[in-house]
Design a protein around this motif. Structure first.
Motif, PDB file in Angstrom:
ATOM      1  N   ASP A 253       0.910  -1.190   0.036  1.00 15.10           N
ATOM      2  CA  ASP A 253       0.165   0.152   0.141  1.00 15.10           C
ATOM      3  C   ASP A 253       0.940   1.407   0.047  1.00 15.10           C
ATOM      4  O   ASP A 253       2.017   1.151   0.121  1.00 15.10           O
ATOM      5  CB  ASP A 253      -0.937   0.027   1.222  1.00 15.10           C
ATOM      6  CG  ASP A 253      -1.997   0.824   1.053  1.00 15.10           C
ATOM      7  OD1 ASP A 253      -2.382   1.410   0.073  1.00 15.10           O
ATOM      8  OD2 ASP A 253      -3.035   0.908   1.873  1.00 15.10           O
ATOM      9  N   ALA A 254       0.021   2.269   0.031  1.00 15.53           N
ATOM     10  CA  ALA A 254       1.044   3.807  -0.041  1.00 15.53           C
ATOM     11  C   ALA A 254       1.947   3.715   1.143  1.00 15.53           C
ATOM     12  O   ALA A 254       1.678   3.380   2.005  1.00 15.53           O
ATOM     13  CB  ALA A 254       0.143   4.820   0.045  1.00 15.53           C
ATOM     14  N   GLY A 255       3.113   4.180   0.941  1.00 19.08           N
ATOM     15  CA  GLY A 255       4.069   4.200   1.967  1.00 19.08           C
ATOM     16  C   GLY A 255       4.926   2.931   2.261  1.00 19.08           C
ATOM     17  O   GLY A 255       5.838   2.958   3.189  1.00 19.08           O
ATOM     18  N   ALA A 256       4.532   2.033   1.446  1.00 21.09           N
ATOM     19  CA  ALA A 256       5.619   0.695   1.649  1.00 21.09           C
ATOM     20  C   ALA A 256       6.795   0.674   1.101  1.00 21.09           C
ATOM     21  O   ALA A 256       7.073   1.284  -0.009  1.00 21.09           O
ATOM     22  CB  ALA A 256       4.678  -0.410   1.046  1.00 21.09           C
ATOM     23  N   LEU A 257       7.799   0.215   1.766  1.00 19.81           N
ATOM     24  CA  LEU A 257       9.031  -0.053   0.843  1.00 19.81           C
ATOM     25  C   LEU A 257       8.867  -1.625   0.604  1.00 19.81           C
ATOM     26  O   LEU A 257       8.656  -2.498   1.401  1.00 19.81           O
ATOM     27  CB  LEU A 257      10.334   0.004   2.119  1.00 19.81           C
ATOM     28  CG  LEU A 257      11.399  -0.455   1.476  1.00 19.81           C
ATOM     29  CD1 LEU A 257      12.068   0.363   0.337  1.00 19.81           C
ATOM     30  CD2 LEU A 257      12.514  -0.351   2.466  1.00 19.81           C
TER      31      LEU A 257
END
Length: 77
Positions: free
Chosen positions: A10-14
């Motif tokens: 999801d958004a923000g994932a590395l």
């Protein structure tokens, strides 16, 4: 955000992936897509929602694969 071992991308994932026998890292960010940063000895490519790869990675989990580009998700953090 904090991602558990079984979390979806999801958004923000590395996201750590295996591509063509190599390890690559992508960070899903709202802006600055296409830039690469170096952290802890690794190169991380920034992806934004405008990127097809960003959209294709969304909702994948560790072990999931894509055909184009051919890759397998190894870790989400």
């Amino acid at each position: 955000p904090d991602f558990t071992a079984d979390a979806e991308v999801d958004a923000g994932a590395l996201v750590e992936v295996e591509m063509a026998g190599e390890t690559a890292f992508f960070l899903l960010v709202p802006t600055a897509g296409g830039l690469s940063i170096h952290h802890a000895g690794v190169e991380i490519t920034l992806l934004t929602p405008a990127s097809a790869l960003y959209r294709n990675l969304l909702d994948l989990r560790v072990g999931d694969s894509l055909d184009r580009p051919q890759l397998t998700v190894r870790r989400v953090s």
